[in-house]
Design a protein around this motif. Structure first.
Motif, mmCIF file in Angstrom:
data_model
loop_
_atom_site.group_PDB
_atom_site.id
_atom_site.type_symbol
_atom_site.label_atom_id
_atom_site.label_comp_id
_atom_site.label_asym_id
_atom_site.label_seq_id
_atom_site.Cartn_x
_atom_site.Cartn_y
_atom_site.Cartn_z
ATOM 1 N N GLU A 113 -76.200 30.764 2.085
ATOM 2 C CA GLU A 113 -76.722 29.844 1.071
ATOM 3 C C GLU A 113 -76.724 28.408 1.564
ATOM 4 O O GLU A 113 -77.616 27.631 1.227
ATOM 5 N N ARG A 162 -75.827 29.800 -13.019
ATOM 6 C CA ARG A 162 -74.597 30.589 -13.130
ATOM 7 C C ARG A 162 -74.720 31.510 -14.332
ATOM 8 O O ARG A 162 -75.386 31.194 -15.316
ATOM 9 N N TYR A 200 -75.255 30.855 -8.400
ATOM 10 C CA TYR A 200 -73.841 30.532 -8.240
ATOM 11 C C TYR A 200 -73.079 31.675 -7.561
ATOM 12 O O TYR A 200 -72.252 31.441 -6.674
ATOM 13 N N LYS A 201 -73.373 32.892 -7.966
ATOM 14 C CA LYS A 201 -72.676 34.047 -7.395
ATOM 15 C C LYS A 201 -72.930 34.147 -5.896
ATOM 16 O O LYS A 201 -72.011 34.417 -5.115
ATOM 17 N N ASP A 202 -74.163 33.922 -5.469
ATOM 18 C CA ASP A 202 -74.476 33.961 -4.032
ATOM 19 C C ASP A 202 -73.784 32.829 -3.284
ATOM 20 O O ASP A 202 -73.357 32.993 -2.139
ATOM 21 N N GLU A 245 -64.298 24.422 -0.814
ATOM 22 C CA GLU A 245 -63.883 24.505 -2.213
ATOM 23 C C GLU A 245 -63.897 23.167 -2.931
ATOM 24 O O GLU A 245 -64.296 23.081 -4.087
ATOM 25 N N SER A 269 -76.085 37.173 -12.520
ATOM 26 C CA SER A 269 -74.761 37.762 -12.698
ATOM 27 C C SER A 269 -73.712 36.883 -12.053
ATOM 28 O O SER A 269 -74.021 35.938 -11.357
ATOM 29 N N ARG A 294 -70.953 31.653 -3.929
ATOM 30 C CA ARG A 294 -69.555 32.022 -3.762
ATOM 31 C C ARG A 294 -69.388 33.156 -2.749
ATOM 32 O O ARG A 294 -68.455 33.154 -1.950
ATOM 33 N N GLU A 295 -70.290 34.146 -2.800
ATOM 34 C CA GLU A 295 -70.096 35.352 -2.000
ATOM 35 C C GLU A 295 -70.732 35.266 -0.610
ATOM 36 O O GLU A 295 -70.283 35.951 0.308
ATOM 37 N N ASN A 296 -71.772 34.466 -0.465
ATOM 38 C CA ASN A 296 -72.459 34.326 0.824
ATOM 39 C C ASN A 296 -72.646 32.850 1.163
ATOM 40 O O ASN A 296 -73.774 32.365 1.301
ATOM 41 N N PRO A 297 -71.541 32.109 1.287
ATOM 42 C CA PRO A 297 -71.648 30.658 1.435
ATOM 43 C C PRO A 297 -72.412 30.204 2.671
ATOM 44 O O PRO A 297 -73.181 29.249 2.605
#
Length: 290
Positions: free
Chosen positions: A218, A148, A208-210, A243, A290, A212-215
């Protein structure tokens, strides 16, 4: 019949009907929890709670949570504290139905959805660790790195230390402890991942960003690494329960509110160094943290 209308109803009859109703609800709740003989929750835990109305069955939302009866490869789930390790464990448990372990023993986590907390053997599918070094790496056959952005991870961990898993640090904590915490801890973020990029076995990197944005993407990558196949129905269930419960409510202070210019300069240096190393490891020059 308890619920048949009568001109007069004694207090004892009403109480008796209420007791029957509560008993029936609890029996149904208990059955839903123990119907899988593979459940890792002990009989003491199963009978140690009274469920009135709606039972807390979050552990069994998608699959009956269990320990594996087949020895699994010891798999490290590595992250700097505050990087979403508990959340990713929730996702993995929802997807696989197998308990996740940890080198730590957090009573709160053990009680609230992670019965494998403290387990480090082959009966759990991944083992949470924030540690580094050759002895730690040698314990595992394969590893997952959850990375992250350090600005977010450091702030999240500071909130956990002073506000718990779901709370926030108070103003007094930032005034007294924030400066020393950042300058004593920021380098640990880089050191941890720099160390684990030397791991000899199979290594899977999760940003972590991926996550969240592309669950969906991933999740597919992660399950492939773990050797688990998901049906469309199972994946749909995981996405609906993505979540978990360990998320902070409300709004935290922004990065710009907490980090001085020199802190930003220092942490960005660590980010650039790790991005370069990670890019070399993955053979991709466009990797960015990021």
């Amino acid at each position: 019949m308890c619920w048949k209308k009568r001109p007069k109803r004694s207090a004892l009859t009403i109480i008796a009907c209420a007791v029957v109703y509560v008993g029936a609800v609890n029996l149904l709740a208990l059955y839903s929890m123990v119907k899988s003989y593979n459940s890792p929750v002990s009989w003491v835990q199963r009978f140690g709670h009274l469920y009135i109305g709606k039972p807390d069955t979050n552990n069994w939302t998608c699959k009956g949570l269990r320990y594996s009866t087949i020895p699994l490869p010891l798999t490290a789930l590595v992250s700097f504290p505050g990087s979403g390790n508990t959340w990713l464990r929730h996702v993995i448990q929802q997807a696989t139905g197998v308990a996740t372990g940890s080198v730590y023993s957090d009573v709160g986590l053990k009680r609230d959805g992670f019965p494998g907390e403290g387990q480090t053997n082959a009966s759990v599918i991944v083992i949470k660790t924030h540690s580094l070094g050759p002895d730690e790496r040698a314990r595992y056959v394969r590893a997952i790195l959850l990375i992250r952005d350090p600005f977010d991870a450091l702030l999240s961990e500071f909130n956990r230390r002073h506000g718990g898993h779901k709370g926030y640090a108070g103003r007094v904590h930032f005034q007294k402890n924030w400066y020393d915490y950042i300058f004593g801890t920021a380098g640990d973020w880089y050191d941890l991942y720099h160390d684990w990029l030397t791991f000899d076995g199979p290594l899977h990197v999760v940003m972590y960003k991926d996550l969240r944005e592309n669950p969906s993407v991933e999740l597919d990558r992660l399950m492939k690494f773990l050797g688990v196949s998901l049906s469309h129905k199972e994946k749909f269930c995981v996405m609906n329960n993505y979540e978990g419960n360990y998320r902070r409510g409300g709004k935290s202070a922004s990065v710009s509110d907490r980090y001085t210019d020199y802190m930003v300069y220092m942490i960005n240096n660590y980010k650039r160094k790790l991005s370069t190393e990670l890019g070399h490891y993955l053979n991709k020059s466009n990797i960015r943290i990021s």
